[in-house]
Write an enzyme that holds these catalytic residues in place. Structure first.
Site, PDB file in Angstrom:
ATOM      1  N   ARG A  60     -77.836  42.949  22.995  1.00  0.00           N
ATOM      2  CA  ARG A  60     -76.437  42.912  23.443  1.00  0.00           C
ATOM      3  C   ARG A  60     -75.606  41.898  22.652  1.00  0.00           C
ATOM      4  O   ARG A  60     -74.386  41.919  22.669  1.00  0.00           O
ATOM      5  CB  ARG A  60     -76.376  42.650  24.959  1.00  0.00           C
ATOM      6  CG  ARG A  60     -75.009  42.774  25.570  1.00  0.00           C
ATOM      7  CD  ARG A  60     -75.026  43.156  27.058  1.00  0.00           C
ATOM      8  NE  ARG A  60     -76.112  42.584  27.810  1.00  0.00           N
ATOM      9  CZ  ARG A  60     -76.168  41.307  28.224  1.00  0.00           C
ATOM     10  NH1 ARG A  60     -75.192  40.486  27.959  1.00  0.00           N
ATOM     11  NH2 ARG A  60     -77.204  40.883  28.915  1.00  0.00           N
ATOM     12  N   TYR A 114     -52.973  57.693  24.411  1.00  0.00           N
ATOM     13  CA  TYR A 114     -54.096  58.458  24.944  1.00  0.00           C
ATOM     14  C   TYR A 114     -54.102  58.329  26.478  1.00  0.00           C
ATOM     15  O   TYR A 114     -53.866  57.234  27.006  1.00  0.00           O
ATOM     16  CB  TYR A 114     -55.395  57.910  24.347  1.00  0.00           C
ATOM     17  CG  TYR A 114     -56.631  58.539  24.928  1.00  0.00           C
ATOM     18  CD1 TYR A 114     -56.938  59.869  24.678  1.00  0.00           C
ATOM     19  CD2 TYR A 114     -57.491  57.799  25.732  1.00  0.00           C
ATOM     20  CE1 TYR A 114     -58.069  60.448  25.215  1.00  0.00           C
ATOM     21  CE2 TYR A 114     -58.638  58.374  26.265  1.00  0.00           C
ATOM     22  CZ  TYR A 114     -58.910  59.696  26.002  1.00  0.00           C
ATOM     23  OH  TYR A 114     -60.023  60.263  26.545  1.00  0.00           O
ATOM     24  N   ASP A 179     -53.738  52.090  17.657  1.00  0.00           N
ATOM     25  CA  ASP A 179     -54.852  53.021  17.812  1.00  0.00           C
ATOM     26  C   ASP A 179     -54.734  54.015  16.661  1.00  0.00           C
ATOM     27  O   ASP A 179     -53.813  54.833  16.619  1.00  0.00           O
ATOM     28  CB  ASP A 179     -54.753  53.712  19.175  1.00  0.00           C
ATOM     29  CG  ASP A 179     -55.917  54.663  19.446  1.00  0.00           C
ATOM     30  OD1 ASP A 179     -56.474  55.211  18.466  1.00  0.00           O
ATOM     31  OD2 ASP A 179     -56.255  54.865  20.630  1.00  0.00           O
ATOM     32  N   LYS A 204     -64.343  60.451  17.543  1.00  0.00           N
ATOM     33  CA  LYS A 204     -63.536  61.520  16.948  1.00  0.00           C
ATOM     34  C   LYS A 204     -63.856  61.650  15.448  1.00  0.00           C
ATOM     35  O   LYS A 204     -64.946  62.030  15.113  1.00  0.00           O
ATOM     36  CB  LYS A 204     -62.063  61.227  17.217  1.00  0.00           C
ATOM     37  CG  LYS A 204     -61.773  60.787  18.673  1.00  0.00           C
ATOM     38  CD  LYS A 204     -62.019  61.880  19.688  1.00  0.00           C
ATOM     39  CE  LYS A 204     -61.984  61.380  21.129  1.00  0.00           C
ATOM     40  NZ  LYS A 204     -60.774  60.679  21.538  1.00  0.00           N
TER      41      LYS A 204
END
Ligand SMILES: *Cc1c(COP(=O)(O)O)cnc(C)c1O
Length: 370
Positions: A60, A114, A179, A204
């Site tokens: 992590r 979005y 973005d 994407k």
């Protein structure tokens, strides 16, 4: 940099492989890294807490395969650092929490964004407070506690564009988060226009094949340290296999984006004169995304496509079509939706790598059914 884009897309994050005697990037699946020297481990943990990029303690904290993808994406966007997350929304969440952490929980948002981002900001779920404003009015919305100005250009799903350089200038010391999921660094590098944070839903175009979820933020050293700290604290890490797939995806990103953009531009011309279509939106920047409003029933078009994939998401090798008011922007209140141009008849097409004649045959027959 532009002339070297194809080369860097292939080689970034892999420059050391030949010296290692490797061709494909190694995938390190370790969740933990054994060490017999606890004093040294303590020192490394302190270094991480102080903002250094450290790998080899625990999964992590950092992973070498994921770091290759981060380096490569940072380079393509023209930044020194990038921090990868489990999804685009995990990346958005970390950026919002970073603003909160700095005592600047006020976010200025320019719609449309979005749907998931819009929802997160509107609900204030992470302790932020949003002011929605038009791009021209951002200056008037800034406050001493404004931590971020959040924009998309081209925006999802209307593909409206804004002048990032003018916006960044208006914002002065307040960081602009762009973005860049739709444009990708192939068509636009917001960092060159003054954006201090550039975010992607890597799900994407970066992945590009519809088989990996991820998010990433390219930024400067100080913000990267905060985002890594937040990722460690909240756990939204990218899986090493996803890091591998995203690095692989980057190598064909310029080719994919350029080929799909050429096909999209061709479809735009044909859609513009189709009797069932009354408006077509296509960015000046170009790109693989097209949205268009139909005069008839948009649901009938979605139901009638046969080659094109009727699905939410974008940026895959196959062409996808979706109805934003039903899917991606369902969580945005109807008035806010129509106010930012997301009308009931609007459809969004993410053009893939098929032949344009096959796509047009399918679109044309689907449009006739509405
Ligand atoms: C999909 C998308 C997101 C969210 O990304 P996930 O990977 O689905 O979490 C954020 N911004 C834009 C522009 C998107 O298209």
């Amino acid at each position: 940099m532009t002339s070297l884009l194809h080369t860097r897309a292939v080689h970034a994050g892999r420059d050391d492989l030949a010296d290692l005697g490797l061709h494909a990037a190694p995938i390190d699946f370790s969740t933990t890294y054994p060490s017999r020297d606890s004093a040294e481990e303590a020192r490394r943990i302190d270094a991480f807490a102080a903002g250094e990029d450290v790998t080899g303690i625990y999964g992590r904290i950092g992973n070498p395969t994921v770091e290759r993808f981060e380096q490569a994406l940072a380079e393509l966007e023209g930044f020194d650092h990038a921090v990868a997350f489990a999804s685009g929304m995990a990346a958005v969440s970390a950026c919002l929490l970073s603003a909160v952490m700095q005592g600047k929980p006020h976010i200025v948002g320019v719609r449309p964004l979005y749907g998931g981002t819009d929802h997160l900001l509107t609900t204030g779920l992470l302790g932020t407070e949003v002011t929605w404003t038009a791009a021209e009015d951002v200056a008037g919305a800034l406050r001493p506690d404004t931590g971020l100005v959040f924009v998309e250009s081209p925006a999802n799903p209307t593909l409206s564009e804004l002048d990032l350089a003018a916006l960044a200038e208006t914002c002065g010391a307040v960081p602009v988060l762009a973005d860049n999921t739709f444009a990708t660094p192939v068509l636009q590098r917001p960092g060159q226009h003054g954006a201090q944070l550039v975010l992607h839903s890597a799900t994407k175009f970066l992945g590009g094949h519809g088989d990996v979820m991820g998010g990433v933020v390219a930024c400067g050293a100080e913000e990267a340290a905060r985002l890594r700290g937040l990722r460690f604290a909240t756990g939204g890490v990218l899986h090493p296999l996803a890091g591998y797939l995203l690095l692989r995806g980057l190598s064909t990103l310029p080719l994919r984006v350029k080929a799909a953009s050429a096909t999209a531009a061709g479809l735009v011309e044909r859609l513009a004169t189709h009797p069932a279509v009354h408006a077509v939106h296509y960015p000046k920047l170009g790109g693989p995304l097209v949205s268009f409003a139909v005069t008839g029933d948009p649901h009938a078009v979605i139901g009638a496509v046969r080659l094109i994939t009727p699905a939410v998401s974008l940026g895959s090798v196959d062409t996808l079509i979706q109805h934003p008011a039903s899917l991606t922007h369902r969580m945005v209140a109807e008035d806010d939706r129509t106010g930012s141009g997301i009308t009931g008849g609007l459809l969004r097409l993410s053009v893939g790598l098929e032949d344009i004649e096959d796509l047009w045959l399918d679109l044309d027959q689907a449009l006739k059914s509405c």
